[in-house]
Design an enzyme around this catalytic site. Structure first.
Site, mmCIF file in Angstrom:
data_model
loop_
_atom_site.group_PDB
_atom_site.id
_atom_site.type_symbol
_atom_site.label_atom_id
_atom_site.label_comp_id
_atom_site.label_asym_id
_atom_site.label_seq_id
_atom_site.Cartn_x
_atom_site.Cartn_y
_atom_site.Cartn_z
ATOM 1 N N ARG A 161 87.797 -55.521 -24.290
ATOM 2 C CA ARG A 161 88.995 -56.355 -24.127
ATOM 3 C C ARG A 161 88.817 -57.413 -23.036
ATOM 4 N NH1 ARG A 161 88.983 -53.958 -27.957
ATOM 5 N NH2 ARG A 161 90.549 -52.597 -28.893
ATOM 6 N N SER A 239 99.582 -53.112 -28.541
ATOM 7 C CA SER A 239 99.306 -52.134 -27.487
ATOM 8 C C SER A 239 99.571 -52.775 -26.126
ATOM 9 C CB SER A 239 97.857 -51.654 -27.567
ATOM 10 O OG SER A 239 97.626 -51.008 -28.804
ATOM 11 N N GLU A 334 97.829 -55.008 -21.219
ATOM 12 C CA GLU A 334 96.960 -55.829 -22.060
ATOM 13 C C GLU A 334 97.545 -57.214 -22.294
ATOM 14 O OE1 GLU A 334 94.922 -55.608 -26.499
ATOM 15 O OE2 GLU A 334 95.195 -53.782 -25.334
#
Length: 342
Positions: A161, A239, A334
């Site tokens: 990520r 998420s 995130e």
């Protein structure tokens, strides 16, 4: 100027000082260069699926990508096809085309909202695939050097990520992304146990591209991760927390554990949240609740209608602090936070 709530999947956020829609790379560079010259802050918005914007909005220029495009460049050889995709191209539309055309390598990334230009920024991944596996280059506008640059996949410095673009978010504007995909009707080897079970295959086996796409979309719908205006579980940024990397000794008993090459262990944010006492739908039983965890997946924080960014962030803090208190592990958001913090 529309409120940013109209441009984000969370449907949260106040107005910007100025709004500029752009249809292609030239317009994007021109709009951002003009704002930079004037000393105005810039917020680039594509699909708005990874943004939490403050209720006060954004004191600067919102540049909104509204146009895309897919250009089949050439095959590097008989085993590869090179495809350059404009930053504003809807990601799932591109994945759907790849499946139809018989281009293998991104089929497990079906159903992810947002635009293609956002995918290299945080190395988008799901169900055993990451875009880092198929990106051959990324063309950007460098706001510091004031010129075009092209980074190879290796130069993008991809990790979980993360990328060089996320590490320096105000510097590079992604203009287009070139993927090298494999021609064929079968998927890449299935690398995610849940997806393998849904397909009825063993890990490492292949399946028909269309079957993989259908299976991924089914799994994502079951978790409220495919956008649906009538389903408030999808009024989210996907998420909300990334899976944490910790020392092996810090992994709670019973938690998923995925050893990494650097000696650390990746564990599941969803497991930590649930076992810290925050189950699916947490918050819905509160009087006048306008935010909650998704009723389908504990990792998604959702707007139940009429919520404020402040309410959503308060829930995020409650969950983050609860996991820290229970397990001593710090969860990290995130989505990008604009004008607000946790």
């Amino acid at each position: 100027m529309p409120d940013l709530a109209e441009l984000t999947t969370l449907r949260l956020g106040g107005p910007a000082t100025r709004y500029v829609p752009v249809a292609d790379a030239d317009q994007l560079v021109a709009a951002v260069t003009e704002a930079d010259a004037a000393g105005e802050p810039v917020l680039l918005v594509g699909g708005g699926s990874n943004l939490v914007v403050a209720d006060e909005g954004f004191a600067g220029t919102v540049v909104h990508l509204t146009g895309g495009g897919v250009d089949v460049v050439a095959g590097a050889n008989d085993d590869r096809v090179a495809v350059t995709v404009a930053a504003g191209e809807p990601w799932d539309g591109f994945v759907a085309r790849a499946v139809t055309e018989g281009w293998t390598g991104i089929e497990a990334l079906s159903g992810i909202p947002g635009t293609t230009g956002a995918t290299p920024v945080q190395n988008v991944g799901a169900y055993g695939q990451e875009v880092a596996q198929t990106i051959s280059s990324v063309r950007v506008w460098d706001r510091v050097l004031r010129g075009m640059r092209t980074f190879t996949g290796e130069e993008c410095l991809f990790s979980y990520r993360h990328s060089r673009f996320k590490a320096d978010p105000r510097r590079h504007l992604v203009l287009d992304v070139t993927f090298e995909l494999t021609p064929g009707t079968l998927s890449a080897p299935v690398a995610y146990a849940e997806l393998a079970r849904a397909l009825g295959v063993e890990l490492g086996e292949r399946a028909q591209l269309a079957d993989v796409r259908d299976a991924v979309l089914g799994l994502r719908r079951g978790k409220g991760m495919v956008l649906d205006a009538d389903d408030h579980d999808t009024w989210s940024a996907g998420s909300f927390f990334t899976n944490p990397f910790v020392d092996a000794a810090s992994v709670p008993e019973g938690a998923p554990s995925y050893p990494q090459a650097d000696g650390r262990v990746k564990t599941s944010a969803a497991w930590l949240i649930e076992h810290a006492g925050f189950g699916k739908g947490f918050g819905l039983d509160r009087p006048g609740a306008r935010v909650s965890l998704s009723t389908k997946h504990t990792l998604a924080l959702t707007n139940r209608g009429g919520a404020s960014a402040g309410e959503l962030l308060a829930l995020a803090r409650e969950v983050r602090d609860g996991v820290r208190a229970r397990f001593g592990i710090e969860l990290v958001n995130e989505p990008v936070l604009v004008g607000c913090t946790l």
